[in-house]
Design an enzyme around this catalytic site. Sequence first.
Site, PDB file in Angstrom:
ATOM      1  N   PRO A   2     -39.313 -33.132 -11.189  1.00 25.13           N
ATOM      2  CG  PRO A   2     -40.314 -31.458  -9.920  1.00 25.13           C
ATOM      3  CD  PRO A   2     -39.416 -31.669 -11.113  1.00 25.13           C
ATOM      4  CD  GLU A   3     -38.844 -39.294 -12.261  1.00 28.18           C
ATOM      5  OE1 GLU A   3     -39.339 -40.435 -12.197  1.00 28.18           O
ATOM      6  OE2 GLU A   3     -37.622 -39.099 -12.413  1.00 28.18           O
ATOM      7  CE  LYS A  57     -42.978 -37.139 -15.216  1.00 23.72           C
ATOM      8  NZ  LYS A  57     -41.663 -36.998 -15.876  1.00 23.72           N
ATOM      9  CG  HIS A  90     -34.861 -18.744  -8.378  1.00 24.25           C
ATOM     10  ND1 HIS A  90     -34.545 -18.249  -9.627  1.00 24.25           N
ATOM     11  CD2 HIS A  90     -33.672 -18.966  -7.752  1.00 24.25           C
ATOM     12  CE1 HIS A  90     -33.232 -18.198  -9.765  1.00 24.25           C
ATOM     13  NE2 HIS A  90     -32.686 -18.620  -8.647  1.00 24.25           N
ATOM     14  NE  ARG A 109     -32.598 -26.191 -15.446  1.00 26.58           N
ATOM     15  CZ  ARG A 109     -32.173 -27.331 -16.001  1.00 26.58           C
ATOM     16  NH1 ARG A 109     -32.154 -28.441 -15.272  1.00 26.58           N
ATOM     17  NH2 ARG A 109     -31.787 -27.362 -17.242  1.00 26.58           N
ATOM     18  CE  LYS A 150     -42.029 -48.041 -28.850  1.00 24.84           C
ATOM     19  NZ  LYS A 150     -42.807 -47.199 -29.773  1.00 24.84           N
ATOM     20  NE  ARG A 259     -33.613 -37.135 -18.603  1.00 23.07           N
ATOM     21  CZ  ARG A 259     -34.907 -37.125 -18.296  1.00 23.07           C
ATOM     22  NH1 ARG A 259     -35.824 -37.106 -19.249  1.00 23.07           N
ATOM     23  NH2 ARG A 259     -35.300 -37.131 -17.035  1.00 23.07           N
TER      24      ARG A 259
END
Length: 269
Positions: A2-3, A57, A90, A109, A150, A259
Site C-alpha cells: 500500500p502506498e 504511509k 490473517h 504477510r 543526484k 523492484r
Amino acid sequence: MPELPEVETSRRGIEPHLVGATILHAHIRNGRLRWPVSDKIYRLSDTPVLSVQRRAKYLLLELPDGWIIIHLGMSGSLRILSEALPAEKHDHVDLVMSNGKILRYTDPRRFGAWLWTKELEGHNVLAHLGPEPLSDEFNGEYLQQKCAKKKTAIKPWLMDNKLVVGVGNIYASESLFAAGIHPDRLASSLSTEECDLLARVIKAVLLRSIEQGGTTLKDFLQSDGKPGYFAQELQVYGRKGEPCRVCGTPIVATKHAQRATFYCRHCQK
C-alpha cells in the site's frame, strides 16, 4: 505494498467510525508482525480516539495519552465491521469500539506494524521523512533543488522517503509515464520544466487514485471491503507486453533495486 493513496483511503474510511468513539478493548490474535505489537496496545481499555491522521504511509490514531502508529506493510488492510464476524487466518488485530464497530487489521504477510508512542515527534519511524507530495512544500522548485546533483536514476529517487513520502513503485512508474520521463534518466538531468511537470503529475496521479479508492492488485481493500479501482486506470504498471494506451508500443518491464519498473520506450524520453 500500500502506498500513499491506499493509506489515505484507509484513513478516510475509518475516521468517521473511530473519532468520537471509545476503544473498549483490543483483541490481538497474532502480535508477531514486522515488529511485535506494542504492549500498551494489548492493554487498551475505555480509551477515546481523538483523531485519525496520516504521515507518509503511517496511520496515526491519536489517543489522550499517546498515539497508535499503524503501518500496513506489504499486504495489510483495515476494515470497519458492524458486527463481530468470525476472524479468518490473517485477521490479526481488532479494536472493539463503543459504537458497536470493530476495526479489523488483516495482513497475510505480517510485514505491517502496530506501535505505541507517547510523542510522535522524534519517533524513529517518522524521523527523517521528506515532505508530503500533496503539500505546497513539494513543488517543481523543491524537486529541482533535490535532483540537481543526484547521480542516480529518477525512478528510485522518487521512491526515497527522504525526497518525498508515499510515492512507491506503482505511482513512481505512473507519474513518470504521465510526465514523459524515462525511469532510467539521471535525476540531475531533469530540466526546470520537467521538474515542474513531474511535481504536478505526481500530485494529480495520487489525487486521482485517492478518488478511486487506491489500487488493488492483490490484498489491499478499502475499509468497507471493496477493492481500489485505480487499478483499472493504470497506464504502465503491471502491463508488461501490453500496448501503450497512448501510442500502442508494448510496455517494457525492467528491474531497479529488485523492484519492477514499467514504461513506454516511445512516450518516455
